[in-house]
Every structure is written in C-alpha cells, then in structure tokens.
Write an enzyme that holds these catalytic residues in place. Structure first.
Site, PDB file in Angstrom:
ATOM      1  N   GLY A 161       0.802  -1.214   0.000  1.00 39.72           N
ATOM      2  CA  GLY A 161       0.000   0.000   0.000  1.00 39.72           C
ATOM      3  C   GLY A 161       0.833   1.262   0.000  1.00 39.72           C
ATOM      4  N   ARG A 183       2.076 -12.082   4.239  1.00 32.61           N
ATOM      5  CA  ARG A 183       2.833 -12.429   5.450  1.00 32.61           C
ATOM      6  C   ARG A 183       4.339 -12.429   5.194  1.00 32.61           C
ATOM      7  NH1 ARG A 183       0.293 -16.972   9.404  1.00 32.61           N
ATOM      8  NH2 ARG A 183      -1.604 -15.868   9.998  1.00 32.61           N
ATOM      9  N   LYS A 199      19.990  -2.101  14.866  1.00 30.89           N
ATOM     10  CA  LYS A 199      21.253  -2.758  15.219  1.00 30.89           C
ATOM     11  C   LYS A 199      22.419  -2.168  14.440  1.00 30.89           C
ATOM     12  CE  LYS A 199      23.493  -7.279  15.567  1.00 30.89           C
ATOM     13  NZ  LYS A 199      23.283  -8.742  15.636  1.00 30.89           N
ATOM     14  N   TYR A 256      13.090  16.991  39.872  1.00 29.29           N
ATOM     15  CA  TYR A 256      13.772  15.878  40.530  1.00 29.29           C
ATOM     16  C   TYR A 256      12.708  14.934  41.056  1.00 29.29           C
ATOM     17  CZ  TYR A 256      13.084  19.264  44.405  1.00 29.29           C
ATOM     18  OH  TYR A 256      12.578  20.173  45.281  1.00 29.29           O
ATOM     19  N   HIS A 276       0.497  15.963  51.129  1.00 26.97           N
ATOM     20  CA  HIS A 276       1.292  14.725  51.143  1.00 26.97           C
ATOM     21  C   HIS A 276       0.433  13.510  50.797  1.00 26.97           C
ATOM     22  CE1 HIS A 276       4.575  17.079  52.515  1.00 26.97           C
ATOM     23  NE2 HIS A 276       4.104  17.283  53.729  1.00 26.97           N
TER      24      HIS A 276
END
Length: 510
Positions: A32, A60, A133, A210, A267
């Site tokens: 496609g 596939r 890779k 942090y 808290h």
C-alpha cells in the site's frame, strides 16, 4: 543512497519520500505504501524487484529476504561484509522508514481473533530491529514526527552518530512497546491478565525537576497519552511530589461526577473536602476541616476556577491548583505569586483515565492487581443493618465519607456533616486510633461532629469504634461489614439509635 519505506500510518509519508528523492535518494517500497507513492508521482521501486520474489501468503512474507536484511545489516566498515554483499548482489539500504501494523487499533474495534492475528506485524519489527542494530550505517525512522528532522539532518549533513543513536533508541522503544502490547493482550484474553510476564509501558510526558528529593531524578510517564491530552500547565512546573498529590486530589474530586466538589490534599492525604452549591462555597467549607495542613497543599476543583474562587484561594499559600478549566481573570489573580502552580484539564469537569490495572513497586519487583474503584451503586445498594434509617442528608454524607475513605490510606475513618468533611484519620495502625484522631482534629478546628455521618473503608472488628462514634454524636455509619463480630457492631448501633449500612466491599489502600 537507498531508503526502504513501508508504513501502516501513512501520515506525511508522501512528503517525506519527496524530500528524500529531492536529496537524490532511491526509494524502495511495499504494498500500500508503494501504491500511494506511485499515485502521488513519487518514483519508487517495488520491493519484489529487489527481493526477486513476489509478496506471498497474503502478504505475510514480503521483506523477510537476504536482499533486504543483508542490505540493511551488512557493516560498511567491514571489508568482508562489503565483499560478501557484492558477491551476492546485495545493495545497501541506508534508511529504513517503518511503522508497524495497527495492532492497538485492531483490538479496539474487533474481537475476531483471526483478524487480530493478521494484524501482528512480523516483517516490520524485523526490519526496524535490523536497521537499529546497524544504526551507524543505517538511519531508522519509526516516528512520523521525526520526518522533518531527518530530512533536515540529511540536507545539512548533520546525521551524526548521536543523531542516529537517538533514532536507534526510539526504534527499540517502538518494537519493545509493540511486543509488550501483544503479550499483554494475549495474557488478558487467555490468562485473565496475569501471565508469566507483565509489561508496563509508558511514554514520557515530561521530566520533573527531581524525584521525591533533590538527589533523585524523576519523570512522568503516561498511558495512552492521558496527560498529553488532559493536563496543561498554566503556571509553574509540576514536580514528582506534585503529581502524586494531584493524583490523590483528582481521584477524590472526580469521584462525584458533575457535583461542585473540591478536595484539598497534603502529602497525598485529604485534609479537606466539600460539596456545596458552588465551587466557592465548596472550597470555603473544605478549608475549614484542616486549614493548617492545607497550607502549601494541593486543591482539586471539579469545575471552573474563576476569579472569585481564585481570590479566596489566594488568601493562604496553596502550592498547586488543578482545575477542570480556568478562566483568564483567575490566572491574573496569581500573576505576582511565583511559587503557586496551576494546571488544568481543559474540560468541563475533572476526568480520570480509569486504568484497568494498578501496581506498586516493592523491593525486588512490583505487585500488580486489578484497579479498585467504588462501584456506581455501591453506596446506593448498601444494606441497612440497623433499625433506624438514615435521613436524605445523612445518606448523602455517608456517600461522601465512604468514597473519601475508600480513596485514602488505610486504616481510615472519615466524618462528614452537611456534605463537608469535618474529620479524617488515615494511615493508622488501629481503626480505633483513626477514629480518635479524626475526632481530635475536628475538636481542634472547632468543628461540630454531632449529627454527622461516619465511614470506614474496612469493617470494624469490635463495637468500640461505634461506641466512640455515638459518644461524639455520630448519627449514621457506613462500612463494608464482614467481621465475625458484625452482630455486636449492629447491636451497638441500635443501642445508640444510629443508622448503620454495610456495603459488602472492602477498599483497603496501602
């Protein structure tokens, strides 16, 4: 230079290919994608001309071929690799642009397993991993948002090793998240969501300054772009602790639908909550519960932060406001205040993602569970156990107390009167102590407990908590029930003329 382009999400792909061609690249493409490029007038070579094989087995197999993976994987700085490629007629592929079959979109629209299986990409991840890779020789592009940056880097000769490495990391994140999604889906479908492996994948929304403390790094990761779509900073930068407090505040304020609810958190624990006729009234009443703890706290507003409410909040130091929406006049009130942070979801009311699962880190791993929530009819369907029935207002107060208790650290006891929280004891080792703590706090704040409703997120193991509540003037109690001494608890309620309801569902929060 050759680029292989094979994408499911074709957003911007024609323009990207055109940009490559303009820079002198040859395009190889599949199915496609090839058709779309051809129709747009982009010169491209169909994959079968390179592989010398047609696509087969209903698509596939089309890219699983040495001419493709050899072209991607051979190292240009290794003479033996170059020689082998030349001997076998393998031409280099120097850029791979691939995004994967839409598995997530497929499972969202169908339960047909055959369709789902066919939307598991095989060749795509293989090409992405091959290119990643060999990133020193091959650019791997998996994100449509990177198209312009890649073209610019190629045009300017700025495709440095660091640039390529960034694309490589993103590529492995892409395939890793894809495989995790498939594995989680299969475990959800066939193993009740609890397979041998559990994958938790989030996308970074932003870095926090942090973590809980300055020596710790921190960041917010989101599921399904929830915060990208439902969280906007209007003033200030959200910290790690801000986000955990906002979580607690929004969970409580949003638990009441479209009601003008306001919760105040310190808290991660609630120190104020109310539902009155207006948000201004709700905040004013919520603050009465514990204005000392509210100082420097977080306020969640289930509706619009307007100028009048902003001026009232501005009377004390509140560190964070999270509102469903905010108007410009309200923002102007805080213009000179440097320390306050204001965030919005830009929606009529606060929204929750309603994640299906919950997890918590423990040393060496994490525990994972189905997410807890108070059912829509849980309080409505609670079983009356006492002779006395709660009044309409008392029942409304029971619902507020029960939801707040269920969303607060155990052991927890909550007192509510006239839709305002007047006392709360949470995170205690004893439920009796939680009740006493809540009463003591209410007394310190000069709040009237007599006539209020009380809730506990788990059963009372003994009648002593009921006796203490009666002494304080509590008129109605709601709890899950389930103790071996439930009959003693019921008897105590009847002795004191109290209304008592059991929901049958415990809501521990640890």
């Amino acid at each position: 230079m050759r680029a292989l382009i094979s994408v499911s999400d074709k957003t911007g792909i024609v323009e990207f290919a055109q940009g490559l061609v303009a820079l002198g690249w040859e395009i190889v493409s599949t199915g496609g994608t090839f058709k779309q490029l051809q129709e747009a007038g982009v010169s491209a070579v169909e994959i079968s001309e390179v592989t010398k094989f047609p696509e087969m087995f209903d698509g596939r197999v089309k890219t699983l071929n040495p001419y493709i993976h050899g072209g991607i994987l051979h190292r240009r700085d290794e003479p033996l690799h170059v020689k082998t490629a030349h001997e076998h007629g393998i031409r280099g592929i120097d850029l791979v642009c691939v995004n994967l079959y839409p598995f997530k979109e497929t499972i969202a629209k169908t339960d047909d397993f055959d369709t789902i299986i066919e939307n598991i990409d095989i060749g795509g991840p293989a090409m992405v991993r091959s290119a990643a890779k060999n990133f020193q020789d091959v650019l791997i592009v998996t994100d449509v948002l990177d198209y312009d940056a890649v073209l610019e880097a190629l045009k300017e000769g700025a495709d440095s090793l660091a640039f390529r490495r960034g694309l490589m990391i993103k590529a492995f994140e892409h395939t890793g998240a894809y495989d995790a999604m498939i594995a989680n889906y299969m475990n959800e479908r066939f193993n009740g969501g609890f397979g041998a492996k559990q994958f938790i994948v989030g996308t970074k929304a932003f870095d926090t300054r942090y973590g809980e403390n300055p020596h710790q790094k921190g960041a917010l990761y989101e599921f399904d772009y929830f915060f990208s779509n439902n969280f906007k900073a209007l003033k200030g930068e959200a910290s790690f602790n801000n986000m955990t407090d906002i979580h607690g505040a929004v969970k409580i304020a949003a638990a009441f639908g479209e009601a003008p609810a306001v919760s105040i958190i310190k808290h991660a624990n609630p120190c104020g909550f109310a539902i009155k006729n207006t948000l201004l009234e709700s905040y004013t009443e919520a603050l009465k519960c514990d204005p000392v703890s509210a100082f420097g706290g977080v306020v969640a507003i289930n509706g619009k932060l307007d100028k009048a409410l902003a001026e009232k909040i501005n009377e004390i130091f509140i560190e964070v406001i999270i509102a469903a929406n905010v108007d410009e006049d309200a923002l102007a009130v805080f213009e000179s205040k440097k320390r306050i942070k204001i965030f919005t979801q830009e929606s009529p009311y606060l929204v929750l993602s309603n994640d299906a699962y919950d997890f918590k880190h423990i040393d060496g791993g994490f525990v994972y569970q189905e997410a807890d929530a108070v059912g829509e009819d849980e309080v409505t369907n609670a079983e009356q156990k006492s002779a006395r029935k709660a009044s309409v207002q008392e029942f409304a107060d029971l619902e507020i107390a029960y939801k707040v208790a269920s969303l607060t650290k155990s052991n927890c006891v909550v007192y509510v009167k006239d839709s305002m929280m007047v006392g709360i004891g949470m995170g205690m080792t004893s439920r009796v102590d939680a009740g006493k703590c809540a009463l003591l706090k209410a007394k310190e704040m000069g709040l009237e407990v007599a006539g209020c409703a009380m809730a506990s997120e788990a059963f009372f193991p003994f009648r002593d908590s009921v006796d203490a509540a009666a002494k304080a003037g509590v008129k109605a109690i709601i709890q899950p029930g389930g103790s071996i001494r439930d009959n003693e608890v019921i008897a105590a309620a009847d002795e004191h003329g109290m209304a008592l309801y059991f929901t049958g569902i415990r809501h521990f929060l640890h």
